[in-house]
Design a protein around this motif. Sequence first.
Motif, short mmCIF file in Angstrom:
data_model
loop_
_atom_site.label_atom_id
_atom_site.label_comp_id
_atom_site.label_asym_id
_atom_site.label_seq_id
_atom_site.Cartn_x
_atom_site.Cartn_y
_atom_site.Cartn_z
N ALA A 268 0.82 -1.21 0.00
CA ALA A 268 0.00 0.00 0.00
C ALA A 268 0.85 1.26 0.00
O ALA A 268 0.45 2.28 -0.55
N LEU A 269 2.03 1.18 0.62
CA LEU A 269 2.90 2.36 0.67
C LEU A 269 3.83 2.45 -0.53
O LEU A 269 4.65 3.35 -0.60
N LEU A 270 3.75 1.48 -1.45
CA LEU A 270 4.63 1.43 -2.62
C LEU A 270 6.10 1.44 -2.22
O LEU A 270 6.92 2.10 -2.87
N SER A 271 6.46 0.74 -1.14
CA SER A 271 7.83 0.80 -0.62
C SER A 271 8.85 0.46 -1.69
O SER A 271 9.86 1.15 -1.84
N GLY A 272 8.59 -0.61 -2.45
CA GLY A 272 9.57 -1.04 -3.42
C GLY A 272 9.84 0.01 -4.48
O GLY A 272 10.99 0.32 -4.80
N GLN A 273 8.78 0.60 -5.01
CA GLN A 273 8.98 1.59 -6.06
C GLN A 273 9.63 2.85 -5.52
O GLN A 273 10.50 3.45 -6.17
#
Lengths: 114, 181
Positions: free
Chosen positions: A55-60
């Motif tokens: 949900a937090l788009l950590s990877g991107q």
Amino acid sequence: MPLLMPLLVAALLFSIGAYGVLVRRNAILVLMSVELMLNAVNLNLVAFDVWLRDALLSGQVFTLFVITIAAAEVGLGLAIVLLVFRNRETSQLDLLTELREEPSDPAGVGTAAR
Amino acid sequence: MSVVEVLFVLLGIVAVGSALLVVTTNQLVHAALWLVVCLGSVAGCYLLLSAEFVAWVQVLIYVGAVVVLLLFGLMLTRAPIGASTDLDAGLGQRAVAALTAGGLAGIVITALVDAFSGERIDLGGDVSTGSSASAGSALFRGWVLPFEVLSLLLLAALVGAIVLSRRDVGVEPEAADGGPT
């Protein structure tokens, strides 16, 4: 899409980059190989981000951070390479042996005991 | 296999092949240009993984800025045009490096196949996960503090690069050290 596809591409890219770092003698080619390894890590981050639906788009977001840090690293690395070239007239890494240890004597303990 | 998978396999082959050429070619400028091909196909992989914003950032910063910086570096270190014979280390070191890289690839791929062989990425449904709108909101809601720290790091790197490349840093002019008179 199988998760393995991006992971395999990333593993191969990382290994190729490691080979380049170990083999190349020109400092700028070594920097290029480091870029290859960073890209492999980025591909992993994006693949796992999409897989986990974070949900937090950590990877991107981490990929964006890594790209920024890579840009800073290349800028500083090239400045150092240019400085070395200006002082030594070479960018071959194995000619820069100023700071290495002297080859030890055959007895092995002569210089260490002094 | 779906269209996306076929495209991804093709882009992956292009990426790995051009990466191999980057580390094996004996022409310096060609290495930088093959790096463009490799980074561009990795950007295509990001697009196929629905990370659209990251893909365009990759094109802008890597393919645009970093490769141009590397080409400038090659130019300023008077890289020879055409084939060079002294770009690689000796045969022994090359064999050890190939062994190391091959071993690394073998170990990592074995571990990955063992751990993730059945998993699938679900690319259907919501296609807006990597759009610039959602990436921007994630960046400025959840990650705003690291983002600001990163801007400080960029500033420090900029100052460092300028200090390193100036010729007159650390050389005190003789006339200027007289102090106030």
